[in-house]
Design a protein around this motif. Sequence first.
Motif, PDB file in Angstrom:
ATOM      1  N   SER A  37       0.809  -1.218   0.000  1.00  0.00           N
ATOM      2  CA  SER A  37       0.000   0.000   0.000  1.00  0.00           C
ATOM      3  C   SER A  37       0.842   1.267   0.000  1.00  0.00           C
ATOM      4  CB  SER A  37      -0.943   0.015   1.211  1.00  0.00           C
ATOM      5  OG  SER A  37      -0.192  -0.054   2.417  1.00  0.00           O
ATOM      6  N   ASN A  38       2.120   1.132   0.355  1.00  0.00           N
ATOM      7  CA  ASN A  38       3.031   2.274   0.332  1.00  0.00           C
ATOM      8  C   ASN A  38       3.518   2.475  -1.105  1.00  0.00           C
ATOM      9  OD1 ASN A  38       5.600   3.784   0.417  1.00  0.00           O
ATOM     10  ND2 ASN A  38       5.320   3.670   2.641  1.00  0.00           N
ATOM     11  N   ARG A  39       3.080   3.561  -1.732  1.00  0.00           N
ATOM     12  CA  ARG A  39       3.369   3.770  -3.148  1.00  0.00           C
ATOM     13  C   ARG A  39       4.859   3.933  -3.416  1.00  0.00           C
ATOM     14  NH1 ARG A  39      -0.622   8.211  -5.573  1.00  0.00           N
ATOM     15  NH2 ARG A  39       0.452   7.483  -7.450  1.00  0.00           N
ATOM     16  N   SER A  83       6.832   1.364  -5.846  1.00  0.00           N
ATOM     17  CA  SER A  83       7.506   1.837  -7.061  1.00  0.00           C
ATOM     18  C   SER A  83       8.950   1.373  -7.106  1.00  0.00           C
ATOM     19  CB  SER A  83       7.442   3.366  -7.123  1.00  0.00           C
ATOM     20  OG  SER A  83       6.101   3.821  -7.208  1.00  0.00           O
TER      21      SER A  83
END
Length: 351
Positions: A267-269, A273
Motif C-alpha cells: 500500500s506504500n506507493r 515503485s
Amino acid sequence: MAKVLGTKKTERAGVNAFKTSLEAAGHIVQEIDGGNDYGEDCYLSFTHLGRRTGDLAAVQIKSGVKYRRAVGYAIPCREHVEDWTRSRIPVIGVVYDPEMRTCYWVNLTKHLRREVAAGKSPKSVPVSEDAALQGTGIEEMVSEVREYITETLGVATSPYKGLRGAIQKNIDERQQKRAEHFASAPLGGHPIPIFESEANFLEKHPNFIPRMITILTYTVMIATHIMLLPGLYEVAGTKYSPIMRISWLANFYGVLWYLLMIGRKDSNRGRASMLRYGAYAIHLCGAYIAFGRYVSPPPWPVPRTFEEIFVVAIPQVAKLTVILIGGHYLALEFSRRRRAAKARESARLSE
C-alpha cells in the motif's frame, strides 16, 4: 428599510428580457440611465457577422399586462409623438408580457410618421401579437428595422471592399456559423454520432479499458520473456551445467515475479515503485544480454565481463531479495500487530 415596488420589478423584467434576447442574437444593447429617460430606455446597435453595422435604433420598453388590448397590445404615445416622429434614428416600441414571458415589438417612428402624415393625432401605437421577439422573430425585426434605416438615411457603405474584404467576409461568416453552432448546442455540447455507441458501451463497462491495458501489458511481458528464454538459457551455459541452467532461469524469473507481486500488494506507493523499478532493471539487463548476443544479426555487442557478472549475480540477488525484503515486510507486520494489540488493550482498560 426601503420597499421595492412590484412595478419596478416588472419594468426591470421587461428590460432584462429584451436585453437577453437581443444580446443572445449578437447585437449590442446599451441601457439609458433612468434619470435621463425621455421616452427611450436603451439603444440597440445592430451587428452582422460579429461586426457593428453602424445602424442604430432607440428602444422604448413597456412591461405589464396593462398594455394588453382585445387584440394584441398598445404603447401610449401622447407625450412622445413629436419626439418619436422627428427622431433621426428609428424608435422601436417593445411590450413585455410577464405572463407570456415574451417581448413584442413595433416600429414607433414608422407608424407615427404615417399617422401624422394622414392628419391623425394618435394616442397609442398598436403592437401585433405576431411580432414576438423570439426565434426567427428577432431576425425579422432586425432586417425590417435596418431596411427602414436604409430607406430613410440612405444605403450604408459595406465594410467588405475588394479582395481583402471578401476574405474577411468569409472569415466572419465562418466564425458566425461556429458561434451559432456552439450557441445551439445542448448541455454538454453536440453529440458525436460516430462514437456514440462506443461511448455507451464504455459507460456500461467502465473497467473495460483498464482491463484491456492490463491484459495487453501482461501479454507483452509474457511474450518478451518467452523470447528471452533461449538466449538466457545459452547465457547461463557459460557457467552452469544443463540442469543448473534451469535452476538459474528459475532464480531469474522468480525474483522478477517476487518483486512485482510484492510491489503490487504494498500500500506504500514509494516502496511499491522501488520494487517494480528493481524488477524492470533486472528484466532489462536480461533482455540486453539475451537479444544482444543471440539475435542474428546482433543489435548491439554485449561485453563478456558484464555477461559473466550478470550470470553469477542472479542467484545471489534472488536469495538476498527473498531474505531481506521478506524479513523487512515480516518485521513491519509484527510491528503493526504489536501496535494494534496495544491499542486494543488501552481501549479495553478505558472501558
